[in-house]
Enzyme design. Structure first.
Site, PDB file in Angstrom:
ATOM      1  N   ASP A 119       0.834  -1.208   0.000  1.00 52.34           N
ATOM      2  CA  ASP A 119       0.000   0.000   0.000  1.00 52.34           C
ATOM      3  C   ASP A 119       0.865   1.253   0.000  1.00 52.34           C
ATOM      4  OD1 ASP A 119      -2.428  -1.248  -0.016  1.00 52.34           O
ATOM      5  OD2 ASP A 119      -2.636  -1.277   2.167  1.00 52.34           O
ATOM      6  N   TYR A 131       6.254  -9.433   8.555  1.00 52.53           N
ATOM      7  CA  TYR A 131       5.980  -7.994   8.621  1.00 52.53           C
ATOM      8  C   TYR A 131       6.246  -7.480  10.030  1.00 52.53           C
ATOM      9  CZ  TYR A 131       3.615  -7.684   4.061  1.00 52.53           C
ATOM     10  OH  TYR A 131       3.332  -7.677   2.719  1.00 52.53           O
TER      11      TYR A 131
END
Lengths: 242, 242
Positions: free
Chosen positions: A51, A109
Site C-alpha cells: 500500500d 511484517y
C-alpha cells in the site's frame, strides 16, 4: 538472466510498489534504474503489492534482462541510479523460472507503534503515533491466538476478491523499546490489509473497546468484528523467504 | 513569561537553526508556531546556531511572551502547529533572565557514520555513509586524546572570528551497532565545525592518511593538519546542560 534483488525502501514518498499511471511507485523507480543500468529492456517483478506509505526492510524482486553482469556490480550500479528512498541491499543470480511472488514461501511484517503523545521527527511517516499507553504483554498474548492455520476473513479489507482466506501464521511477537512498540508476524501469506487490521484489533483489545476476544474474532470470520485498520506508516515488510 | 523548550528536529529540510532571509530555518518555524500558539508576540532564542542539514535530539530554546499557559498545554499546542520535522519534547517555566545560549554549561553532540557501501533509505540525510571499514577501537583511542582543556584551534573552520579557541572536553566515546558507528563528545563549548572536523580527523587517522597523531594535531593548533570536515548529515545535537 534472472537476478533476485533484495531492496529496502522508505515508502513515505511512494504510492506503493505496483506500477500506477501518474503516481510514483517503487516498481517504476526500480524498472527505470534497471533499464538504465543494464542498458537493455528489463522487467521487474515484485514479491507482493504494498500500500501507499508502507515501507520495506527487505523486499524481494526479480529482474529479467538480456545482460549478464556480476551481482556485486549490480548492487553498486543500481544504487548509484536509485533515489535515496530506495536501496539495493543484495543481488544473486537465480534460475530463469524464479518468480519473486509465486516462489515466496513466507513473509515477515513488522508494525511499529510510537506509543507516546510526543511526536518524533525521526519517525514521522515511519511509525504510527498512538498516545494511549498500551500493555505490551496483553498485546503479545492476544497476538499469540493468531498462530496456526486459521481462516483470517475477519482481518481482510472488505471488498477484496480473495476467496480462500485461510493462512498459516508461524510466529508473532510484540516488543517494547522505550516508546516504540514493534509487532512482528510471519505467515505463509497475508490477506489484503491483514497486518494493519490485526494491529488495529490488538489496540482495540488493549483498550477494552473490542466486543469480542481475539479467539472469538478469528472464529467469527467477519471483518466488522475486528478492529480498525492501522495506518500504513507503521508497516514494514521485514523479510521474504523462498 | 519565559519558557524553556526542549525540541527535536530533523535538519534535512532546514538551512540550520538561525533565521535567514529566503531559507527555511528551525528558528523561523518555531517563532511562527509560538506566535500562533500564544496569539501574541514571542521571541525564540536558541542554544546555538546549527549548520544546514544538522539534526537535534534535544535542542533547547527559550520563548519569551506575555501569555501564561501551563507547560503541558504548550507542548501539546505547539506540536499541533509544527511540521513533522520539528517536535517539542518538553517545556518548563524558567526565570525571566534564563537565556538558552548564555546559560548553557555544556553540550553533547553525536556523529553517526553508516559504515557500509550499501545505502540505507531510513538513514538518508541522517548519517554519513562511509564505505571503508573503520576500526572503532582505534577511533575511541584517538578521540580520548581530546578529553581535557585544550586549545582546539586545529578543529575550527578557517575564517571563524573566535579568538579564544580553548575548550574543555569532558567525555568522548565511539560505539558500533551493526553498520552504524556513533561518535559522542561532550564539552563546555564547541568551535565552528569542531565536531565535524574532529570526525573527519578520526576517519583520516583510521585510514592512515593523516600525517600526524591526534596528540600532535591538537598541539599544532593549525586547521590544515587536521582532517576533512565530515558532512552535516551525521551530526546531532544530543543534549544541552544548564
Amino acid at each position: 538472466m534472472n537476478y533476485k534483488l533484495t531492496i529496502a525502501f522508505d515508502g513515505a514518498s511512494f504510492s506503493g510498489w505496483q506500477f500506477q499511471k501518474n503516481a510514483p511507485t517503487v516498481q517504476a523507480v526500480m524498472t527505470e534504474a534497471a533499464q538504465s543500468f543494464f542498458t537493455s529492456p528489463a522487467t521487474v517483478t515484485g514479491c507482493s503489492r504494498t500500500d501507499s506509505g508502507v515501507h520495506a526492510d527487505n523486499y524481494v524482486c526479480n529482474v529479467k534482462t538480456e545482460r549478464t553482469i556480476p551481482p556485486d556490480a549490480v548492487v553498486r550500479g543500481m544504487n548509484t541510479l536509485l533515489p535515496d528512498s530506495v536501496a539495493v541491499k543484495g543481488c544473486e543470480c537465480v534460475p530463469e523460472d524464479f518468480h519473486a511472488r509465486y516462489d515466496c514461501k513466507s513473509k515477515e511484517y513488522h508494525y511499529k507503534i510510537l506509543n507516546t503523545n510526543i511526536p518524533d521527527p525521526f519517525l514521522a511517516h515511519r511509525a504510527y503515533k498512538f498516545g494511549t499507553k498500551l500493555d505490551v504483554d496483553k498485546m503479545a498474548e492476544d497476538a499469540a491466538y493468531l498462530v496456526g492455520t486459521h481462516d483470517f476473513a475477519s482481518f481482510m479489507a472488505s471488498g477484496s476478491k480473495i476467496v480462500d482466506t485461510t493462512r498459516t501464521v508461524f510466529n508473532t511477537s510484540v516488543e517494547r523499546d522505550g516508546d516504540l512498540i514493534t509487532f512482528s508476524i510471519s505467515a505463509d501469506g497475508f490477506l489484503y490489509n491483514m497486518v494493519r487490521i490485526i494491529t488495529g484489533t490488538l489496540i482495540d483489545l488493549n483498550l477494552g473497546r473490542a466486543k469480542h476476544s481475539m479467539r472469538e474474532i478469528i472464529e467469527m470470520r467477519e471483518r466488522s468484528v475486528a478492529g480498525f485498520t492501522a495506518p500504513p506508516d507503521g508497516l514494514y515488510l521485514f523479510k521474504v523467504n523462498y
